[in-house]
Scaffold this active site. Structure first.
Site, PDB file in Angstrom:
ATOM      1  N   ARG A   1       0.886  -1.180   0.000  1.00  0.00           N
ATOM      2  CA  ARG A   1       0.000   0.000   0.000  1.00  0.00           C
ATOM      3  C   ARG A   1       0.912   1.215   0.000  1.00  0.00           C
ATOM      4  NH1 ARG A   1      -5.235   1.296   3.701  1.00  0.00           N
ATOM      5  NH2 ARG A   1      -6.067  -0.028   2.049  1.00  0.00           N
TER       6      ARG A   1
ATOM      7  N   HIS B   1      -7.560   1.046  -6.206  1.00  0.00           N
ATOM      8  CA  HIS B   1      -7.745   0.165  -5.038  1.00  0.00           C
ATOM      9  C   HIS B   1      -8.395  -1.131  -5.546  1.00  0.00           C
ATOM     10  CE1 HIS B   1      -7.915  -1.129  -1.045  1.00  0.00           C
ATOM     11  NE2 HIS B   1      -8.821  -0.323  -0.521  1.00  0.00           N
TER      12      HIS B   1
ATOM     13  N   GLN C   1     -10.167  -3.919  -3.274  1.00  0.00           N
ATOM     14  CA  GLN C   1     -11.474  -3.518  -2.744  1.00  0.00           C
ATOM     15  C   GLN C   1     -12.561  -3.755  -3.774  1.00  0.00           C
ATOM     16  OE1 GLN C   1     -12.154  -1.959   0.506  1.00  0.00           O
ATOM     17  NE2 GLN C   1     -14.140  -2.696  -0.185  1.00  0.00           N
TER      18      GLN C   1
ATOM     19  N   ASP D   1     -17.192   7.215  -0.967  1.00  0.00           N
ATOM     20  CA  ASP D   1     -15.953   7.048  -0.203  1.00  0.00           C
ATOM     21  C   ASP D   1     -15.675   8.393   0.473  1.00  0.00           C
ATOM     22  OD1 ASP D   1     -13.504   6.111   0.723  1.00  0.00           O
ATOM     23  OD2 ASP D   1     -12.518   6.114  -1.231  1.00  0.00           O
TER      24      ASP D   1
ATOM     25  N   CYS E   1     -16.220   1.555   0.962  1.00  0.00           N
ATOM     26  CA  CYS E   1     -15.057   0.698   1.254  1.00  0.00           C
ATOM     27  C   CYS E   1     -14.627   0.790   2.708  1.00  0.00           C
ATOM     28  CB  CYS E   1     -13.905   1.025   0.305  1.00  0.00           C
ATOM     29  SG  CYS E   1     -13.222   2.677   0.519  1.00  0.00           S
TER      30      CYS E   1
ATOM     31  N   ARG F   1     -13.395  -8.785   1.695  1.00  0.00           N
ATOM     32  CA  ARG F   1     -11.984  -8.555   1.377  1.00  0.00           C
ATOM     33  C   ARG F   1     -11.198  -9.831   1.670  1.00  0.00           C
ATOM     34  NH1 ARG F   1      -9.932  -3.366   1.632  1.00  0.00           N
ATOM     35  NH2 ARG F   1      -8.047  -4.374   0.841  1.00  0.00           N
TER      36      ARG F   1
END
Ligand code: CP
Ligand code: NVA
Length: 312
Positions: free
Chosen positions: A112, A139, A142, A228, A268, A296
């Site tokens: 990440r 991402h 996700q 988000d 998310c 996930r």
């Protein structure tokens, strides 16, 4: 002890969603279903016995860390957790050298980080598969989990409409790749000045992307409404300005009422109730955010297995 299954095929990375073909993505989604079902029956699924995952976090995480770490242990492997500050990355060791060294010692790496270009440089110097656990641009883990969650609740996503409300961030660009790959329509509504970057999106195929000034219009008829945070990690200096600019891009009951009556809500996480979504929506009956977070785990187990072992 059972020896580990040899890695098959050429080296594969997952730096953005379209690093998988549509057929491979469908396979990973089907495999996630099998793996989740076994998990729910407490049946062991030890396909990554003796494998080691290194996780490198240059930004904070709860879900990504726990899902990758638990997932690898559940598949019989082990995990090493690194952050910028507790590794030599924080003392300016080049990302290329870090990739060369870590990838000689482990079987798969999740990172990440900030710019997509940084994970690309990392992957270019890695001997093992590299997985994007979030960059400024994408991402993808996700979105695999989100699509899996949609399918679980509503069946195939092809032909459906997903409404993205808020920031043109890493999640929105990954949703766009998903729409192109899986054949659904993405409605996007962002505040003025925060639109999708025309240079990045190019010319999507007809019917893939529709952009709206009014978030209510973007939600009209949508089968999934998703949003988000207004300020993603790395953009904290813009927070005060964004709080003002995004004030009308809050997913509330009125926006959900414009969507299809069977519409789902996803986020998310982490969420800021009262900013990008009201408590009424995220904690309401259309929200599937806790399934989405759990998925996930199952989706990434399927992904790691595919990158290391191919189709089983
Ligand atoms: N959604 C997500 O990636 O959460 P974390 O930042 O907690 O990993
Ligand atoms: N867009 C958010 C997602 C966090 C999981 C961020 O990048 O901070």
């Amino acid at each position: 002890m059972t020896p580990p299954t040899p890695t098959t095929g050429p080296l594969r990375h997952f730096l953005q969603l379209r690093d998988l073909s549509a057929a491979e993505l469908s396979y990973v989604l089907e495999r996630a279903r099998v793996i989740k079902d076994k998990f729910k029956r407490y049946e062991p699924h030890l396909t990554l016995h003796d494998r080691t995952l290194a996780m490198v976090f240059e930004k904070a995480s709860t879900r990504t860390r726990v899902s990758f770490e638990a997932g690898m242990y559940q598949m019989g492997g082990s995990v090493i957790h690194l952050t910028t500050n507790d590794s030599q990355l924080g003392r300016s060791e080049p990302i290329e050298d870090t990739a060369r060294v870590i990838s000689r010692m482990v079987d798969v790496i999740m990172i990440r980080t900030f710019e997509q270009e940084r994970i690309e440089r990392f992957a270019a110097h890695s001997r093992v598969p590299v997985i994007n656990g979030l960059t400024n641009e994408f991402h993808p883990c996700q979105i695999v989990a989100d699509i899996f969650t949609f399918i679980e609740h509503r069946g195939a996503i092809a032909g459906k409409t997903v409404a993205w409300i808020g920031d043109a961030n890493n999640m929105s660009y990954t949703w766009l790749q998903a729409a192109e790959m899986l054949g659904f329509t993405l409605h996007v509504s962002t505040p003025p000045g925060y639109e999708l970057d025309a240079a990045r999106i190019g010319t999507p195929a007809p019917g893939v992307l529709k952009q709206f000034d009014d978030p209510l219009e973007a939600c009209r008829g949508a089968h999934l409404v998703t949003t988000d945070v207004w300020t993603s990690m790395g953009y904290e200096d813009e927070n005060a300005e964004r709080l003002k600019a995004f004030a009308d891009w809050c997913v509330d009951a009125e926006l959900m009422a414009a969507a299809d009556p069977q519409a789902l809500f996803m986020h998310c996480l982490p969420a800021h109730r009262g900013e990008e979504v009201t408590g009424e929506v995220i904690d309401g009956p259309q929200s599937v955010v806790w399934d989405e977070a759990e998925n996930r785990l199952h989706a990434q187990k399927a992904l790691m297995e595919f990158l290391l072992l191919g189709r089983l």
